[in-house]
Design a protein around this motif. Structure first.
Motif, PDB file in Angstrom:
ATOM      1  N   GLY A   1       0.861  -1.283  -0.483  1.00  0.00           N
ATOM      2  CA  GLY A   1      -0.745  -0.231   0.211  1.00  0.00           C
ATOM      3  C   GLY A   1       0.673   1.195  -0.207  1.00  0.00           C
ATOM      4  O   GLY A   1       0.451   2.449  -0.445  1.00  0.00           O
TER       5      GLY A   1
ATOM      6  N   ARG B   1      -2.202  20.305   3.324  1.00  0.00           N
ATOM      7  CA  ARG B   1      -3.141  19.660   3.834  1.00  0.00           C
ATOM      8  C   ARG B   1      -2.815  21.395   4.856  1.00  0.00           C
ATOM      9  O   ARG B   1      -4.319  21.816   5.365  1.00  0.00           O
ATOM     10  CB  ARG B   1      -3.450  18.601   4.993  1.00  0.00           C
TER      11      ARG B   1
ATOM     12  N   SER C   1      -1.428  16.973  -2.836  1.00  0.00           N
ATOM     13  CA  SER C   1      -1.724  15.875  -2.001  1.00  0.00           C
ATOM     14  C   SER C   1      -2.735  15.487  -2.078  1.00  0.00           C
ATOM     15  O   SER C   1      -3.430  15.635  -2.032  1.00  0.00           O
ATOM     16  CB  SER C   1      -1.260  16.371  -0.603  1.00  0.00           C
TER      17      SER C   1
ATOM     18  N   THR D   1      -0.954   7.585  -5.708  1.00  0.00           N
ATOM     19  CA  THR D   1      -1.240   7.386  -6.882  1.00  0.00           C
ATOM     20  C   THR D   1      -2.058   8.158  -7.256  1.00  0.00           C
ATOM     21  O   THR D   1      -2.991   7.976  -8.006  1.00  0.00           O
ATOM     22  CB  THR D   1      -2.771   6.450  -5.610  1.00  0.00           C
TER      23      THR D   1
ATOM     24  N   SER E   1       3.652  17.270   4.283  1.00  0.00           N
ATOM     25  CA  SER E   1       4.467  16.917   5.017  1.00  0.00           C
ATOM     26  C   SER E   1       5.988  15.674   4.485  1.00  0.00           C
ATOM     27  O   SER E   1       7.152  16.286   5.146  1.00  0.00           O
ATOM     28  CB  SER E   1       3.907  15.921   5.716  1.00  0.00           C
TER      29      SER E   1
ATOM     30  N   GLN F   1       4.191   8.534  -0.183  1.00  0.00           N
ATOM     31  CA  GLN F   1       3.773   8.206  -0.809  1.00  0.00           C
ATOM     32  C   GLN F   1       3.821   9.812  -1.549  1.00  0.00           C
ATOM     33  O   GLN F   1       3.827   9.874  -3.598  1.00  0.00           O
ATOM     34  CB  GLN F   1       2.312   8.036  -0.983  1.00  0.00           C
TER      35      GLN F   1
ATOM     36  N   ASN G   1       7.636  24.975   5.280  1.00  0.00           N
ATOM     37  CA  ASN G   1       6.835  24.256   6.355  1.00  0.00           C
ATOM     38  C   ASN G   1       7.317  24.694   7.428  1.00  0.00           C
ATOM     39  O   ASN G   1       8.008  25.115   7.743  1.00  0.00           O
ATOM     40  CB  ASN G   1       6.969  22.507   6.365  1.00  0.00           C
TER      41      ASN G   1
HETATM   42  P1  FAD Z   1      -0.373  16.296   6.287  1.00  0.00           P
HETATM   43  O1  FAD Z   1       0.924  15.315   6.458  1.00  0.00           O
HETATM   44  O2  FAD Z   1      -0.778  16.145   7.274  1.00  0.00           O
HETATM   45  O3  FAD Z   1       0.689  17.192   6.677  1.00  0.00           O
HETATM   46  C1  FAD Z   1       0.591  18.722   6.439  1.00  0.00           C
HETATM   47  C2  FAD Z   1       1.768  19.502   6.735  1.00  0.00           C
HETATM   48  O4  FAD Z   1       1.574  20.528   6.912  1.00  0.00           O
HETATM   49  C3  FAD Z   1       2.488  18.982   8.295  1.00  0.00           C
HETATM   50  O5  FAD Z   1       4.254  19.314   7.348  1.00  0.00           O
HETATM   51  C4  FAD Z   1       2.005  20.901   8.824  1.00  0.00           C
HETATM   52  O6  FAD Z   1       3.635  20.447   9.564  1.00  0.00           O
HETATM   53  C5  FAD Z   1       2.529  21.461   8.114  1.00  0.00           C
HETATM   54  N1  FAD Z   1       1.871  23.191   8.049  1.00  0.00           N
HETATM   55  C6  FAD Z   1       0.339  23.127   8.522  1.00  0.00           C
HETATM   56  N2  FAD Z   1       0.139  24.379   8.132  1.00  0.00           N
HETATM   57  C7  FAD Z   1       0.983  24.941   7.779  1.00  0.00           C
HETATM   58  C8  FAD Z   1       1.237  26.492   7.629  1.00  0.00           C
HETATM   59  N3  FAD Z   1       0.239  27.280   7.654  1.00  0.00           N
HETATM   60  N4  FAD Z   1       2.443  26.896   7.086  1.00  0.00           N
HETATM   61  C9  FAD Z   1       3.042  25.873   6.989  1.00  0.00           C
HETATM   62  N5  FAD Z   1       3.355  24.767   6.681  1.00  0.00           N
HETATM   63  C10 FAD Z   1       2.011  24.420   7.474  1.00  0.00           C
HETATM   64  N6  FAD Z   1       0.149  11.365  -0.554  1.00  0.00           N
HETATM   65  C11 FAD Z   1       0.237  11.601  -1.356  1.00  0.00           C
HETATM   66  O7  FAD Z   1       0.137  13.455  -1.561  1.00  0.00           O
HETATM   67  N7  FAD Z   1      -0.101  11.620  -2.867  1.00  0.00           N
HETATM   68  C12 FAD Z   1      -0.223  10.318  -3.209  1.00  0.00           C
HETATM   69  O8  FAD Z   1      -0.789   9.334  -4.348  1.00  0.00           O
HETATM   70  C13 FAD Z   1      -0.466   9.386  -2.086  1.00  0.00           C
HETATM   71  N8  FAD Z   1      -1.477   8.064  -2.143  1.00  0.00           N
HETATM   72  C14 FAD Z   1      -1.233   7.356  -1.118  1.00  0.00           C
HETATM   73  C15 FAD Z   1      -1.875   6.031  -1.680  1.00  0.00           C
HETATM   74  C16 FAD Z   1      -1.724   5.121  -0.590  1.00  0.00           C
HETATM   75  C17 FAD Z   1      -1.943   3.305  -0.248  1.00  0.00           C
HETATM   76  C18 FAD Z   1      -1.938   5.646   0.755  1.00  0.00           C
HETATM   77  C19 FAD Z   1      -1.819   5.404   2.022  1.00  0.00           C
HETATM   78  C20 FAD Z   1      -1.255   7.352   0.852  1.00  0.00           C
HETATM   79  C21 FAD Z   1      -1.100   7.513   0.025  1.00  0.00           C
HETATM   80  N9  FAD Z   1      -1.150   9.051   0.294  1.00  0.00           N
HETATM   81  C22 FAD Z   1      -0.825   9.811  -0.946  1.00  0.00           C
HETATM   82  C23 FAD Z   1      -1.141  10.228   1.687  1.00  0.00           C
HETATM   83  C24 FAD Z   1       0.083  10.108   2.604  1.00  0.00           C
HETATM   84  O9  FAD Z   1       0.229   8.951   3.044  1.00  0.00           O
HETATM   85  C25 FAD Z   1      -0.550  11.141   2.802  1.00  0.00           C
HETATM   86  O10 FAD Z   1      -1.392  11.519   4.150  1.00  0.00           O
HETATM   87  C26 FAD Z   1      -0.179  12.735   2.678  1.00  0.00           C
HETATM   88  O11 FAD Z   1       0.372  13.085   1.292  1.00  0.00           O
HETATM   89  C27 FAD Z   1      -0.221  14.326   3.663  1.00  0.00           C
HETATM   90  O12 FAD Z   1      -1.005  14.624   2.472  1.00  0.00           O
HETATM   91  P2  FAD Z   1      -0.279  16.283   3.573  1.00  0.00           P
HETATM   92  O13 FAD Z   1       1.173  16.404   3.228  1.00  0.00           O
HETATM   93  O14 FAD Z   1      -1.195  17.478   2.883  1.00  0.00           O
HETATM   94  O15 FAD Z   1      -0.774  16.327   4.684  1.00  0.00           O
END
Ligand code: FAD
Length: 330
Positions: free
Chosen positions: A143, A220, A245, A263, A278, A282, A297
């Motif tokens: 996964g 996020r 993301s 994905t 973050s 993936q 970040n």
């Molecule tokens: P988060 O992990 O929540 O990170 C948010 C970040 O924002 C944190 O580091 C935080 O410090 C920062 N932040 C918050 N507020 C601020 C601010 N005001 N200024 C600056 N920084 C800030 N993910 C993908 O992206 N693409 C894929 O194709 C993908 N495929 C997946 C496939 C599988 C099978 C699985 C299990 C997961 C997959 N994921 C994928 C999900 C992945 O594991 C993460 O959950 C996802 O990438 C997290 O997205 P994020 O970084 O936006 O959110």
């Protein structure tokens, strides 16, 4: 096993135009060939291959195995699989690489079944182990929670499909030369199980992420869907595209066309700006081969900084508009 010390790249083409992934595979294949001492070859199955040979040589193919037949005019899995299977049995190369495209994902498993060969699908990294003389094929597994390196110890050829945009296209020159080996394969007995009735070109309304030189992506950390405005604004200033993301796509903040990652789409721009992302494995799987990665970040320990060339620790709501202002003023 007495196989030919050759690495083959399946030269996928449509209407006489080679797919972009072919050049990426040849570029990476050159590195593997250098390390292993093997010869880099292209396998071209088409109605008229000659106009494509020069490009294959320019990207490093030393030999082109060329099969021409009017039945290969448009891609039909049964015909092309017959060609590839026949050549693999007569020429016995060590390694065969296919793009993990719609065509490659159909062709490679068919050929693997015909020849009882192994296949590692959707690789994101390749290397050659010179001690064991074996191809190291790395791909996301379980996964996407780990990266697994897979080997094929006993069977030949070793076969992989490789995602587009994970390797860079690097031309050797403009008028490289090589050997063309013309071969023919009898396709008369092949049962046509599929027929292409019509081809329709998909009309994409969104910016083509895969072709963009500059990508600004929101995660996020942007906090609210309306904050994609500041991401879009920086992307527009750079003349680039908006990425995202999966967290933001799953939350319904932006359409899945924008998703980068395992994905989502695999991208390889000149500059990738990750804002509030973050750096989950993936996500990295889809963007870490960008030429330059800039991460914004507020968490100094965010894993995205491990792959970033430049990192800005701060609140993206202040940093991104300021960056935009500074670039606009240039
Ligand atoms: P988060 O992990 O929540 O990170 C948010 C970040 O924002 C944190 O580091 C935080 O410090 C920062 N932040 C918050 N507020 C601020 C601010 N005001 N200024 C600056 N920084 C800030 N993910 C993908 O992206 N693409 C894929 O194709 C993908 N495929 C997946 C496939 C599988 C099978 C699985 C299990 C997961 C997959 N994921 C994928 C999900 C992945 O594991 C993460 O959950 C996802 O990438 C997290 O997205 P994020 O970084 O936006 O959110």
């Amino acid at each position: 096993m007495s196989t030919k010390k050759e690495i083959w790249v399946y030269a996928e083409q449509e209407n006489g135009k080679l797919a972009g992934v072919v050049f990426e595979l040849l570029s990476e294949g050159r590195k593997l060939a250098e390390k292993s001492g093997y010869t880099l070859c292209a396998l071209l199955a088409s109605a008229d291959g000659k106009p494509m040979h020069q490009e294959l040589f320019n990207y490093g193919a030393q030999k082109v195995y060329n099969v021409e037949d009017p039945k290969l005019d448009i891609y039909q899995n049964d015909y092309v699989a017959k060609v590839v299977d026949t050549l693999l049995k007569s020429e016995e190369p060590e390694i065969v690489l296919y793009g993990a495209t719609t065509i490659g994902r159909s062709l490679a498993p068919t050929v693997a079944v015909m020849g009882w060969a192994g296949l590692t699908a959707d690789c994101t990294e390749l290397d050659f182990d010179t001690e064991r003389n074996i191809l190291l094929q790395t791909r996301p597994a379980f996964g996407g929670n780990i990266m697994a390196t897979i080997i094929c110890p006993d069977h030949r050829p070793q076969m992989s499909t490789v995602r587009s945009n994970v390797f860079k296209k690097e031309k050797v020159g403009e008028s490289e030369t090589g050997e063309v080996i013309d071969l023919s394969v009898d396709l008369s007995g092949v049962r046509e199980r599929m027929k292409r009735v019509e081809s329709v070109v998909e009309q994409v309304n969104t910016v083509d992420l895969k072709a963009a030189d500059f990508i600004v992506s929101g995660g996020r950390g942007i906090g609210d869907p309306k904050n994609f405005d500041i991401i879009e604004s920086l992307a527009n200033t750079l003349g680039g595209a908006v990425g995202a993301s999966r967290a933001t796509v799953d939350a319904g903040w932006i359409s899945h066309h924008h998703q980068v990652g395992q994905t989502g789409k695999t991208v390889c721009p000149l500059i990738y700006v990750a804002c509030g992302i973050s750096g989950a494995i993936q996500h990295l799987a889809g963007m870490q081969s960008a030429d330059l990665i800039i991460a914004i970040n507020k968490d100094p320990d965010a894993p995205i900084f491990d792959v970033a060339d430049f990192g800005l620790v701060g609140d993206l709501h202040q940093v991104v508009p300021e960056l935009n202002k500074q670039i606009t003023a240039l």
